[in-house]
Write a protein that holds these residues in place. Structure first.
Motif, PDB file in Angstrom:
ATOM      1  N   ILE A  32       0.805  -1.210   0.000  1.00 15.09           N
ATOM      2  CA  ILE A  32       0.000   0.000   0.000  1.00 15.09           C
ATOM      3  C   ILE A  32       0.847   1.273   0.000  1.00 15.09           C
ATOM      4  N   SER A  33       1.994   1.244   0.623  1.00 15.90           N
ATOM      5  CA  SER A  33       2.870   2.413   0.686  1.00 15.90           C
ATOM      6  C   SER A  33       4.068   2.279  -0.243  1.00 15.90           C
ATOM      7  N   SER A  34       3.969   1.410  -1.234  1.00 14.12           N
ATOM      8  CA  SER A  34       5.145   1.077  -2.037  1.00 14.12           C
ATOM      9  C   SER A  34       5.703   2.251  -2.832  1.00 14.12           C
ATOM     10  N   GLU A  35       4.877   3.167  -3.282  1.00 16.50           N
ATOM     11  CA  GLU A  35       5.403   4.283  -4.085  1.00 16.50           C
ATOM     12  C   GLU A  35       6.359   5.148  -3.275  1.00 16.50           C
ATOM     13  N   GLY A  36       6.007   5.429  -2.029  1.00 18.55           N
ATOM     14  CA  GLY A  36       6.900   6.189  -1.161  1.00 18.55           C
ATOM     15  C   GLY A  36       8.169   5.424  -0.830  1.00 18.55           C
ATOM     16  N   VAL A  37       8.019   4.125  -0.607  1.00 15.75           N
ATOM     17  CA  VAL A  37       9.169   3.275  -0.304  1.00 15.75           C
ATOM     18  C   VAL A  37      10.087   3.199  -1.518  1.00 15.75           C
ATOM     19  N   LYS A  38       9.496   3.013  -2.700  1.00  9.72           N
ATOM     20  CA  LYS A  38      10.285   2.968  -3.932  1.00  9.72           C
ATOM     21  C   LYS A  38      11.073   4.257  -4.120  1.00  9.72           C
ATOM     22  N   ALA A  39      10.427   5.378  -3.897  1.00  6.11           N
ATOM     23  CA  ALA A  39      11.097   6.676  -4.053  1.00  6.11           C
ATOM     24  C   ALA A  39      12.247   6.827  -3.061  1.00  6.11           C
ATOM     25  N   GLU A  40      12.030   6.375  -1.836  1.00  7.93           N
ATOM     26  CA  GLU A  40      13.078   6.461  -0.808  1.00  7.93           C
ATOM     27  C   GLU A  40      14.289   5.604  -1.189  1.00  7.93           C
ATOM     28  N   PHE A  41      14.043   4.383  -1.623  1.00  8.70           N
ATOM     29  CA  PHE A  41      15.150   3.525  -2.041  1.00  8.70           C
ATOM     30  C   PHE A  41      15.864   4.096  -3.264  1.00  8.70           C
ATOM     31  N   ALA A  42      15.092   4.649  -4.205  1.00  8.61           N
ATOM     32  CA  ALA A  42      15.707   5.238  -5.393  1.00  8.61           C
ATOM     33  C   ALA A  42      16.591   6.430  -5.012  1.00  8.61           C
ATOM     34  N   GLU A  43      16.148   7.215  -4.047  1.00 11.97           N
ATOM     35  CA  GLU A  43      16.946   8.340  -3.567  1.00 11.97           C
ATOM     36  C   GLU A  43      18.253   7.850  -2.939  1.00 11.97           C
ATOM     37  N   HIS A  44      18.157   6.807  -2.124  1.00  8.85           N
ATOM     38  CA  HIS A  44      19.367   6.238  -1.516  1.00  8.85           C
ATOM     39  C   HIS A  44      20.312   5.689  -2.585  1.00  8.85           C
ATOM     40  N   ALA A  45      19.759   5.061  -3.611  1.00 10.02           N
ATOM     41  CA  ALA A  45      20.594   4.544  -4.705  1.00 10.02           C
ATOM     42  C   ALA A  45      21.349   5.688  -5.370  1.00 10.02           C
ATOM     43  N   GLY A  46      20.678   6.812  -5.577  1.00 12.12           N
ATOM     44  CA  GLY A  46      21.333   7.977  -6.174  1.00 12.12           C
ATOM     45  C   GLY A  46      22.449   8.522  -5.297  1.00 12.12           C
ATOM     46  N   GLU A  47      22.214   8.548  -3.992  1.00 11.96           N
ATOM     47  CA  GLU A  47      23.250   9.022  -3.064  1.00 11.96           C
ATOM     48  C   GLU A  47      24.467   8.093  -3.079  1.00 11.96           C
ATOM     49  N   GLU A  48      24.204   6.796  -3.081  1.00 12.99           N
ATOM     50  CA  GLU A  48      25.302   5.830  -3.118  1.00 12.99           C
ATOM     51  C   GLU A  48      26.066   5.910  -4.433  1.00 12.99           C
ATOM     52  N   GLN A  49      25.353   6.205  -5.514  1.00  9.08           N
ATOM     53  CA  GLN A  49      26.033   6.345  -6.809  1.00  9.08           C
ATOM     54  C   GLN A  49      26.968   7.551  -6.786  1.00  9.08           C
ATOM     55  N   LYS A  50      26.564   8.620  -6.118  1.00  9.37           N
ATOM     56  CA  LYS A  50      27.455   9.779  -5.966  1.00  9.37           C
ATOM     57  C   LYS A  50      28.708   9.390  -5.182  1.00  9.37           C
ATOM     58  N   HIS A  51      28.533   8.594  -4.121  1.00 11.75           N
ATOM     59  CA  HIS A  51      29.689   8.120  -3.351  1.00 11.75           C
ATOM     60  C   HIS A  51      30.595   7.267  -4.241  1.00 11.75           C
ATOM     61  N   MET A  52      29.975   6.379  -5.023  1.00 13.05           N
ATOM     62  CA  MET A  52      30.723   5.505  -5.920  1.00 13.05           C
ATOM     63  C   MET A  52      31.547   6.329  -6.910  1.00 13.05           C
ATOM     64  N   ASN A  53      30.918   7.336  -7.488  1.00 12.89           N
ATOM     65  CA  ASN A  53      31.613   8.197  -8.450  1.00 12.89           C
ATOM     66  C   ASN A  53      32.762   8.958  -7.796  1.00 12.89           C
ATOM     67  N   ALA A  54      32.552   9.413  -6.571  1.00 10.04           N
ATOM     68  CA  ALA A  54      33.604  10.153  -5.869  1.00 10.04           C
ATOM     69  C   ALA A  54      34.812   9.253  -5.584  1.00 10.04           C
ATOM     70  N   VAL A  55      34.558   8.019  -5.181  1.00 10.77           N
ATOM     71  CA  VAL A  55      35.661   7.093  -4.912  1.00 10.77           C
ATOM     72  C   VAL A  55      36.404   6.778  -6.207  1.00 10.77           C
ATOM     73  N   ALA A  56      35.658   6.525  -7.280  1.00 12.20           N
ATOM     74  CA  ALA A  56      36.295   6.232  -8.569  1.00 12.20           C
ATOM     75  C   ALA A  56      37.134   7.425  -9.038  1.00 12.20           C
ATOM     76  N   GLU A  57      36.627   8.619  -8.839  1.00 12.52           N
ATOM     77  CA  GLU A  57      37.377   9.817  -9.217  1.00 12.52           C
ATOM     78  C   GLU A  57      38.653   9.939  -8.388  1.00 12.52           C
ATOM     79  N   ARG A  58      38.562   9.626  -7.109  1.00 12.19           N
ATOM     80  CA  ARG A  58      39.756   9.695  -6.248  1.00 12.19           C
ATOM     81  C   ARG A  58      40.797   8.677  -6.699  1.00 12.19           C
ATOM     82  N   ILE A  59      40.355   7.505  -7.061  1.00 10.81           N
ATOM     83  CA  ILE A  59      41.271   6.487  -7.582  1.00 10.81           C
ATOM     84  C   ILE A  59      41.975   7.025  -8.824  1.00 10.81           C
ATOM     85  N   ASN A  60      41.226   7.661  -9.712  1.00 11.60           N
ATOM     86  CA  ASN A  60      41.825   8.254 -10.919  1.00 11.60           C
ATOM     87  C   ASN A  60      42.825   9.345 -10.559  1.00 11.60           C
TER      88      ASN A  60
END
Length: 89
Positions: A32-60
Motif C-alpha cells: 500500500i505504501s510502495s510508491e513512497g518506499v520505492k522513491a526512498e530507495f531510489a533516492e538512496h541509490a542515487g546518493e550511493e552512486q554519488k559516493h561511488m563516483n567520488a571514490v572512482a574519481e579519487r582512484i583516478n
C-alpha cells in the motif's frame, strides 16, 4: 600504497553493491505504501552512486589501477548463478 589501493577498491566495490541493492529494493517494493518506499530507495541509490563516483574519481586522481572485480561484495548480495546463467543445460 598497496594498502591504499586495497582500501579504495574495497570501498568502490561496496558502493557498487549498495547502488545495486537500493536499486533492486526500489524496483521490488510492493504494498500500500510502495510508491513512497520505492522513491526512498531510489533516492538512496542515487546518493550511493554519488559516493561511488567520488571514490572512482579519487582512484583516478591518485593514478591507481582500478580493479573491475566486485566478486566478494557481490557474493553477499546475489544468489549463486543457476546452471542456465552459467551456460549449462
Amino acid at each position: 600504497m598497496k594498502q591504499t589501493i586495497a582500501i579504495l577498491q574495497t570501498v568502490l566495490a561496496t558502493e557498487i553493491v549498495c547502488v545495486l541493492r537500493y536499486t533492486l529494493h526500489s524496483i521490488a517494493a510492493t504494498g500500500i505504501s510502495s510508491e513512497g518506499v520505492k522513491a526512498e530507495f531510489a533516492e538512496h541509490a542515487g546518493e550511493e552512486q554519488k559516493h561511488m563516483n567520488a571514490v572512482a574519481e579519487r582512484i583516478n586522481q591518485l593514478g591507481l589501477r582500478r580493479s573491475t572485480s566486485v566478486r566478494p561484495p557481490l557474493r553477499r548480495l546475489l544468489p549463486p548463478l543457476s546452471g542456465a546463467c552459467r551456460g549449462e543445460g
